[in-house]
Design an enzyme around this catalytic site. Structure first.
Site, PDB file in Angstrom:
ATOM      1  N   THR A 187      33.344  41.752  45.019  1.00 41.08           N
ATOM      2  CA  THR A 187      33.593  41.067  46.278  1.00 41.08           C
ATOM      3  C   THR A 187      33.986  42.086  47.351  1.00 41.08           C
ATOM      4  O   THR A 187      34.512  43.143  47.015  1.00 41.08           O
ATOM      5  CB  THR A 187      34.757  40.094  46.011  1.00 41.08           C
ATOM      6  OG1 THR A 187      34.266  39.064  45.177  1.00 41.08           O
ATOM      7  CG2 THR A 187      35.351  39.503  47.262  1.00 41.08           C
ATOM      8  N   ARG A 215      31.289  25.772  41.954  1.00 40.98           N
ATOM      9  CA  ARG A 215      32.612  26.406  41.792  1.00 40.98           C
ATOM     10  C   ARG A 215      33.025  27.122  43.091  1.00 40.98           C
ATOM     11  O   ARG A 215      32.250  27.843  43.702  1.00 40.98           O
ATOM     12  CB  ARG A 215      32.557  27.416  40.643  1.00 40.98           C
ATOM     13  CG  ARG A 215      33.865  28.182  40.391  1.00 40.98           C
ATOM     14  CD  ARG A 215      33.868  29.549  41.041  1.00 40.98           C
ATOM     15  NE  ARG A 215      35.024  30.353  40.640  1.00 40.98           N
ATOM     16  CZ  ARG A 215      35.314  31.534  41.177  1.00 40.98           C
ATOM     17  NH1 ARG A 215      34.545  32.041  42.109  1.00 40.98           N
ATOM     18  NH2 ARG A 215      36.366  32.204  40.785  1.00 40.98           N
ATOM     19  N   ILE A 216      34.251  26.908  43.504  1.00 39.31           N
ATOM     20  CA  ILE A 216      34.781  27.594  44.683  1.00 39.31           C
ATOM     21  C   ILE A 216      35.890  28.516  44.209  1.00 39.31           C
ATOM     22  O   ILE A 216      36.756  28.114  43.424  1.00 39.31           O
ATOM     23  CB  ILE A 216      35.254  26.573  45.732  1.00 39.31           C
ATOM     24  CG1 ILE A 216      34.013  25.914  46.362  1.00 39.31           C
ATOM     25  CG2 ILE A 216      36.130  27.226  46.797  1.00 39.31           C
ATOM     26  CD1 ILE A 216      34.280  24.726  47.237  1.00 39.31           C
ATOM     27  N   GLY A 217      35.857  29.753  44.653  1.00 35.63           N
ATOM     28  CA  GLY A 217      36.861  30.738  44.234  1.00 35.63           C
ATOM     29  C   GLY A 217      37.961  30.902  45.271  1.00 35.63           C
ATOM     30  O   GLY A 217      38.140  30.067  46.160  1.00 35.63           O
ATOM     31  N   GLY A 238      39.363  39.762  42.606  1.00 34.45           N
ATOM     32  CA  GLY A 238      39.697  39.674  41.182  1.00 34.45           C
ATOM     33  C   GLY A 238      39.315  38.314  40.658  1.00 34.45           C
ATOM     34  O   GLY A 238      38.343  37.706  41.116  1.00 34.45           O
ATOM     35  N   LYS A 239      40.067  37.825  39.708  1.00 31.80           N
ATOM     36  CA  LYS A 239      39.727  36.537  39.086  1.00 31.80           C
ATOM     37  C   LYS A 239      40.249  35.398  39.956  1.00 31.80           C
ATOM     38  O   LYS A 239      41.452  35.132  40.033  1.00 31.80           O
ATOM     39  CB  LYS A 239      40.312  36.493  37.676  1.00 31.80           C
ATOM     40  CG  LYS A 239      39.594  37.520  36.822  1.00 31.80           C
ATOM     41  CD  LYS A 239      40.104  37.642  35.427  1.00 31.80           C
ATOM     42  CE  LYS A 239      39.303  38.740  34.728  1.00 31.80           C
ATOM     43  NZ  LYS A 239      39.871  39.199  33.481  1.00 31.80           N
ATOM     44  N   GLY A 240      39.311  34.743  40.598  1.00 34.08           N
ATOM     45  CA  GLY A 240      39.648  33.759  41.617  1.00 34.08           C
ATOM     46  C   GLY A 240      40.636  32.705  41.168  1.00 34.08           C
ATOM     47  O   GLY A 240      41.547  32.340  41.921  1.00 34.08           O
TER      48      GLY A 240
HETATM   49  N1  ASP Z   1      37.645  36.722  43.585  1.00 31.30           N
HETATM   50  C1  ASP Z   1      36.229  36.519  43.448  1.00 31.30           C
HETATM   51  C2  ASP Z   1      36.015  35.147  42.848  1.00 31.30           C
HETATM   52  O1  ASP Z   1      36.709  34.768  41.925  1.00 31.30           O
HETATM   53  C3  ASP Z   1      35.556  37.554  42.604  1.00 31.30           C
HETATM   54  C4  ASP Z   1      35.856  38.993  42.970  1.00 31.30           C
HETATM   55  O2  ASP Z   1      36.843  39.274  43.633  1.00 31.30           O
HETATM   56  O3  ASP Z   1      35.065  39.889  42.583  1.00 31.30           O
HETATM   57  O4  ASP Z   1      35.127  34.463  43.279  1.00 31.30           O
END
Ligand code: ASP
Length: 327
Positions: A187, A215-217, A238-240
């Site tokens: 991202t 899916r919405i992050g 990171g992990k949304g």
């Molecule tokens: N945060 C983003 C998501 O979960 C992914 C990323 O940061 O690479 O959609």
């Protein structure tokens, strides 16, 4: 007090063995985009315009997971999302579920400026894009061979991921990384402050490889992946799902606002103590021109510069590079 800018190209499990042909183009893109941002700030461009400009450039770069390089959903489609926020006014705009818009971040800016709303998604967002005349292309433009391969691997391993070694769900057996060693695609985000303390933040993404359609992050969610107020501007990666649970970007701002702590203290606390290890990285600048770029993952593609002449471009903690030529 002076201007400052920081950008990221994603945080995650980035192996130190990342081959040069995968590393170099991403570092080059960071350097080029940092220069663009620095030039813009030096020529007095407002921070909101600067973060939009820099994120557009990163979206146009196929080496990052946004715009052209967006990763694919489990259906093999692309659903891009982005958000932008102005610190002083707290005006913000966000979009999700885009399939044809070349620069999601600019559509988010238009939602902020041309609608009474903050967040448009899917068909409504696409219709708004057409109405506004922003550049659109057939969605096949975004579906690159690399991302088809990434999806194939994710499906084979039955996981949703931002990389190839860290399953988010469905405890799957560890799969070897892609043969080309390309284990991370990130991202993008940018935060900036001018010498008057005006702040702005922008983040854009294709989301996670093999995510469910719809899916919405964290990226488009104000306060999770993107936030700015009169104290600081933050863009997370990171992990949304972990970033949403932790309201990461807003918590950094809230700590500065309510506890009176520095940007460094606030970001360190949120990243090291308040979010699970391996889930988050962020870039942030304060109204005073301070910069923080902490992460609790293996690495984060990142770059920054400030008016006092400091600049850096790095992926891991061991490869810190001073670069003076961006000023
Ligand atoms: N945060 C983003 C998501 O979960 C992914 C990323 O940061 O690479 O959609």
């Amino acid at each position: 007090m002076g201007w400052a800018i920081a950008l990221h190209g994603g945080a995650g499990d980035i192996p130190l063995s990342l081959p040069p042909d995968r590393r170099q183009p991403r570092e080059d893109a960071l350097r080029r985009c940092l220069r663009i941002g620095v030039e813009a700030l030096k020529s007095q461009m407002p921070p909101l315009d600067v973060v939009e400009l820099v994120v557009r450039e990163l979206e146009n770069c196929p080496h990052y997971n946004a715009g052209r390089g967006s990763v694919l959903t489990s259906k093999g489609t692309v659903e891009m999302e982005a958000a932008i926020m102005d610190g002083n006014t707290k005006k913000c705009g966000a979009v999700s579920g885009l399939t044809t818009v070349v620069n999601a971040i600019s559509l988010a800016r238009l939602v902020m400026e041309k609608t009474p709303h903050i967040y448009l998604a899917f068909d409504g967002a696409e219709e708004f894009a057409k109405e506004q005349g922003v550049e659109t292309v057939d969605s096949s433009h975004f579906i690159t061979p690399e991302n088809i391969e990434r999806l194939k691997q994710a499906k084979e391993a039955n996981r949703v991921q931002i990389d190839y070694t860290q399953p988010i769900q469905n405890d799957a057996k560890k799969e070897p990384p892609m043969p080309n060693g390309d284990t991370q695609l990130g991202t993008v985000g940018c935060v900036a402050v001018d010498s008057h303390g005006n702040l702005a933040s922008a983040t854009s993404t294709g989301g996670l490889v093999n995510k469910m359609a719809g899916r919405i992050g964290d990226t488009p969610l104000i306060g999770a992946g993107t936030y700015a107020n009169e104290f600081c501007a933050v863009s997370a990666t990171g992990k949304g799902e972990a970033i949403i649970r932790g309201t990461v970007a807003r918590d950094v701002a809230a700590m500065m606002e309510f506890k009176g702590v520095s940007l460094e203290e606030a970001t360190k606390c949120i990243v090291e103590e308040r979010t699970p290890k391996g889930t988050v990285g962020l870039v942030a600048v304060s109204a005073k021109g301070e910069i923080a770029m902490p992460y609790n993952t293996t690495g984060m593609f990142r770059a920054c510069a400030s008016e006092d002449g400091y600049s850096e471009i790095a992926i891991w903690s061991s490869d810190l590079k001073e670069v003076s030529d961006v000023h």
